[in-house]
Design a protein around this motif. Sequence first.
Motif, PDB file in Angstrom:
ATOM      1  N   GLY A   1       5.796   1.312  -8.585  1.00  0.00           N
ATOM      2  CA  GLY A   1       6.699   0.931  -7.499  1.00  0.00           C
ATOM      3  C   GLY A   1       6.130  -0.181  -6.653  1.00  0.00           C
ATOM      4  O   GLY A   1       6.808  -1.155  -6.337  1.00  0.00           O
ATOM      5  N   ALA A   2       4.863  -0.052  -6.288  1.00  0.00           N
ATOM      6  CA  ALA A   2       4.235  -1.074  -5.458  1.00  0.00           C
ATOM      7  C   ALA A   2       4.181  -2.405  -6.180  1.00  0.00           C
ATOM      8  O   ALA A   2       4.441  -3.458  -5.592  1.00  0.00           O
ATOM      9  N   LEU A   3       3.856  -2.370  -7.463  1.00  0.00           N
ATOM     10  CA  LEU A   3       3.751  -3.625  -8.205  1.00  0.00           C
ATOM     11  C   LEU A   3       5.116  -4.255  -8.453  1.00  0.00           C
ATOM     12  O   LEU A   3       5.294  -5.454  -8.287  1.00  0.00           O
TER      13      LEU A   3
ATOM     14  N   VAL B   1      -7.217   0.696   7.352  1.00  0.00           N
ATOM     15  CA  VAL B   1      -5.849   0.520   6.857  1.00  0.00           C
ATOM     16  C   VAL B   1      -5.746   1.001   5.412  1.00  0.00           C
ATOM     17  O   VAL B   1      -4.810   1.729   5.055  1.00  0.00           O
ATOM     18  N   LEU B   2      -6.701   0.620   4.576  1.00  0.00           N
ATOM     19  CA  LEU B   2      -6.647   1.025   3.172  1.00  0.00           C
ATOM     20  C   LEU B   2      -6.791   2.542   3.034  1.00  0.00           C
ATOM     21  O   LEU B   2      -6.087   3.176   2.245  1.00  0.00           O
ATOM     22  N   ARG B   3      -7.685   3.126   3.808  1.00  0.00           N
ATOM     23  CA  ARG B   3      -7.877   4.584   3.793  1.00  0.00           C
ATOM     24  C   ARG B   3      -6.604   5.285   4.275  1.00  0.00           C
ATOM     25  O   ARG B   3      -6.131   6.241   3.655  1.00  0.00           O
ATOM     26  N   ALA B   4      -6.032   4.819   5.372  1.00  0.00           N
ATOM     27  CA  ALA B   4      -4.797   5.407   5.903  1.00  0.00           C
ATOM     28  C   ALA B   4      -3.664   5.305   4.891  1.00  0.00           C
ATOM     29  O   ALA B   4      -2.879   6.250   4.731  1.00  0.00           O
ATOM     30  N   THR B   5      -3.601   4.191   4.197  1.00  0.00           N
ATOM     31  CA  THR B   5      -2.548   3.996   3.194  1.00  0.00           C
ATOM     32  C   THR B   5      -2.677   5.015   2.073  1.00  0.00           C
ATOM     33  O   THR B   5      -1.690   5.653   1.679  1.00  0.00           O
ATOM     34  N   ARG B   6      -3.888   5.176   1.550  1.00  0.00           N
ATOM     35  CA  ARG B   6      -4.097   6.165   0.477  1.00  0.00           C
ATOM     36  C   ARG B   6      -3.733   7.576   0.960  1.00  0.00           C
ATOM     37  O   ARG B   6      -3.077   8.332   0.240  1.00  0.00           O
TER      38      ARG B   6
ATOM     39  N   THR C   1      -0.874  -1.696  -3.021  1.00  0.00           N
ATOM     40  CA  THR C   1      -1.532  -2.250  -4.203  1.00  0.00           C
ATOM     41  C   THR C   1      -3.009  -2.487  -3.939  1.00  0.00           C
ATOM     42  O   THR C   1      -3.855  -2.130  -4.752  1.00  0.00           O
ATOM     43  N   GLU C   2      -3.328  -3.074  -2.794  1.00  0.00           N
ATOM     44  CA  GLU C   2      -4.734  -3.302  -2.483  1.00  0.00           C
ATOM     45  C   GLU C   2      -5.471  -1.984  -2.258  1.00  0.00           C
ATOM     46  O   GLU C   2      -6.626  -1.831  -2.640  1.00  0.00           O
ATOM     47  N   ALA C   3      -4.794  -1.012  -1.661  1.00  0.00           N
ATOM     48  CA  ALA C   3      -5.432   0.266  -1.354  1.00  0.00           C
ATOM     49  C   ALA C   3      -5.842   1.024  -2.614  1.00  0.00           C
ATOM     50  O   ALA C   3      -6.817   1.774  -2.598  1.00  0.00           O
ATOM     51  N   VAL C   4      -5.110   0.824  -3.709  1.00  0.00           N
ATOM     52  CA  VAL C   4      -5.437   1.549  -4.944  1.00  0.00           C
ATOM     53  C   VAL C   4      -6.046   0.649  -6.011  1.00  0.00           C
ATOM     54  O   VAL C   4      -6.342   1.112  -7.109  1.00  0.00           O
TER      55      VAL C   4
END
Length: 193
Positions: free
Chosen positions: A111-113, A23-28, A67-70
């Motif tokens: 934006g995410a934050l 999920v984190l990889r896909a998000t990035r 946010t978690e992804a980055v």
Amino acid sequence: MTQEPVARSRRGRRRDPDAHAAVLRATRELVAELGYHRVTMERIAERAQVARMTLYRWWPNKAAVVTEAVADRLAPGPLPDTGNTRADAIAYLSGLVHTLTLLGDPSVVAGALVEQGETGRAGLRDLLAARLEPGGRLLDRGRERGDLPADLRTATVIDSWLGFVLYRVVFAERVPDEAEIEALVDLLPFTGT
């Protein structure tokens, strides 16, 4: 004497580490390809090959996933020390700009934050606060070298730098270029260079 009922914790299934990483990889990847605003929970789930409900069970919204992804890319890097205060200051500010414009999109981090409300604003404050002390050390080192006046108000300079970069990236949605960063640094009253 009556005994109060013990509250049970509501624990769901544990996160599958492989699915979490996917999920984190896909998000990035999606943010880099489409930009922050065009990424959706549905697209993330599809790319990561997980159910959309899994995402919502693990994160409340897209902003939290991004946010978690980055997050690992938001920590400040090592403080530049080239022996030249001007060059160090330019590198310091370039690093901040890079952090706030991860994946080339000014809206990703800010934006995410910001979309996460108070939690996100606190995250943005923490992100910037982590740069205060290193920036102060950089300028203090410049004063010790004789490059900057001894009475320079380093905290004010760092606040103004952070404010400039934050304004440009978050509110103007314009990434400061190298010439603007150099011009900002050249406002310092250099004495020994």
